[in-house]
Design an enzyme around this catalytic site. Structure first.
Site, PDB file in Angstrom:
ATOM      1  N   GLU A 182      36.194  43.727  38.543  1.00 41.64           N
ATOM      2  CA  GLU A 182      36.873  45.209  39.433  1.00 41.64           C
ATOM      3  C   GLU A 182      37.856  45.855  37.942  1.00 41.64           C
ATOM      4  OE1 GLU A 182      37.996  44.165  42.147  1.00 41.64           O
ATOM      5  OE2 GLU A 182      37.273  42.422  42.969  1.00 41.64           O
TER       6      GLU A 182
ATOM      7  N   GLU B 271      44.056  37.954  38.982  1.00 35.67           N
ATOM      8  CA  GLU B 271      45.835  38.357  39.107  1.00 35.67           C
ATOM      9  C   GLU B 271      46.569  37.275  39.201  1.00 35.67           C
ATOM     10  OE1 GLU B 271      46.449  40.595  42.604  1.00 35.67           O
ATOM     11  OE2 GLU B 271      45.174  42.009  43.174  1.00 35.67           O
TER      12      GLU B 271
ATOM     13  N   THR C  66      41.081  37.406  42.615  1.00 35.35           N
ATOM     14  CA  THR C  66      42.049  36.220  42.415  1.00 35.35           C
ATOM     15  C   THR C  66      42.339  35.840  41.528  1.00 35.35           C
ATOM     16  OG1 THR C  66      41.896  36.401  45.060  1.00 35.35           O
ATOM     17  CG2 THR C  66      43.385  34.784  44.201  1.00 35.35           C
TER      18      THR C  66
ATOM     19  N   GLY D 218      35.805  33.301  51.080  1.00 33.00           N
ATOM     20  CA  GLY D 218      35.001  32.028  51.336  1.00 33.00           C
ATOM     21  C   GLY D 218      34.620  32.074  53.329  1.00 33.00           C
TER      22      GLY D 218
ATOM     23  N   PRO E 106      43.497  35.006  51.708  1.00 32.22           N
ATOM     24  CA  PRO E 106      43.027  33.926  52.695  1.00 32.22           C
ATOM     25  C   PRO E 106      41.656  34.591  53.713  1.00 32.22           C
ATOM     26  CG  PRO E 106      44.674  35.851  53.565  1.00 32.22           C
ATOM     27  CD  PRO E 106      44.425  35.834  52.018  1.00 32.22           C
TER      28      PRO E 106
END
Length: 307
Positions: free
Chosen positions: A276, A72, A69, A13, A10
């Site tokens: 990461e 993951e 993201t 961006g 959320p």
């Protein structure tokens, strides 16, 4: 009716996807997808959500966020034998994988690609036996750049944040004595960095691994040998133009399995997985050929990658 699971960050961006979520849901419903959502709350949440989506039998998973993201979500899907197809809405700073498969940053255009339904299989990297990556694995001081840049700085400055951090890190860049085995060859010596790429986009630059294929079962591997700072900057400048491959300081090879370990007992090699921190060497990278089906704009994909 097919079922879609959206896993989104959320905060990526500047919260744009969150604002456009009602339109996205409506668009997918009209296209015949019963759609539900999961908003990530912490590190590792997207991985768990993707694993649950696989177990619950969703037909597709849509990852909306940045490279972290996506990493993951891929990690959550990859251990399973029967995996849903993967859609991507790039909302991060760099979006390397999205660049490589030509998925646009506009939310509605990215959703249109998923609705159209064209997919290709893509390779996934396995590190040791329990972690995954879909774009790059790398090591060496300069490769720590992407996860040392604060998230707020990336949100405000975008790609410029990496340039500024890179300039700051230049004085601390030094070589590490390491052993790298790649298929039947071995490098042992001091190196500034190594990189195992699955795509041609690295840090937002698309000429660093110009001949990388997304589904040939091979990593594009680079080792930058020990050099002085002036040579390092010169080679980095050449790499931005795709003119670095024949430099004597660089080893550029294809390999399906790569093993990396420090030579000295007290040396540490931090591993960068898709931007990461991914643990420390010793590590083994294995290419999982054509492991996940990804929605793409098929006309923009190179002919040899349209498997």
């Amino acid at each position: 009716m097919k079922r879609a699971r959206i896993i989104y960050n959320p905060t990526s961006g500047r919260e744009a996807f969150k604002r456009h979520l009602p339109e996205v849901l409506e668009k997918l419903e009209v296209a015949g997808y019963e759609t539900s959502c999961h908003a990530t709350t912490c590190e590792g949440d997207a991985k768990q959500a993707a694993a649950k989506a696989v177990e619950r039998g969703f037909d597709i998973i849509i990852a909306a966020g940045g490279d972290g993201t996506l990493n993951e979500v891929v990690a959550g899907m990859s251990p399973y034998e029967n995996r849903p197809k993967l859609g991507l809405v790039p909302m991060g700073t760099t979006n390397d994988f999205a660049r490589a498969v030509h998925i646009p940053r506009k939310i509605d255009e990215a959703i249109d690609i998923i609705i159209k339904g064209d997919t290709i299989p893509v390779d996934v990297g396995l590190i040791n036996d329990d972690r995954y990556f879909i774009n790059i694995a790398a090591g060496g001081r300069i490769t720590e750049l992407t996860y040392e840049v604060p998230s707020k700085m990336k949100t405000v400055l975008g790609q410029l944040a990496y340039y500024l951090k890179g300039i700051e890190m230049i004085p601390s860049i030094k070589a590490t004595n390491m052993r790298i085995e790649y298929d039947d060859e071995v490098f042992e010596g001091e190196a500034m960095m190594f990189l195992c790429g699955l795509t041609n986009s690295v840090g937002g630059f698309e000429k660093i691994a110009p001949d990388a294929s997304i589904n040939d079962g091979l990593f594009t591997m680079m080792i930058l040998k020990k050099c002085n700072i002036a040579d390092f900057i010169r080679i980095a400048s050449l790499a931005l133009r795709g003119e670095h491959l024949n430099d004597p300081n660089l080893i550029y090879k294809k390999a399906s399995v790569v093993k990396v370990s420090p030579v000295e007992d007290d040396a540490t090699i931090h591993i960068n997985l898709d931007g990461e921190y991914g643990g420390d060497a010793p590590v083994k990278f294995t290419n999982l050929k054509r492991h996940i089906e990804v929605f793409v704009p098929i006309d923009d994909i190179r002919e040899q990658d349209r498997v």
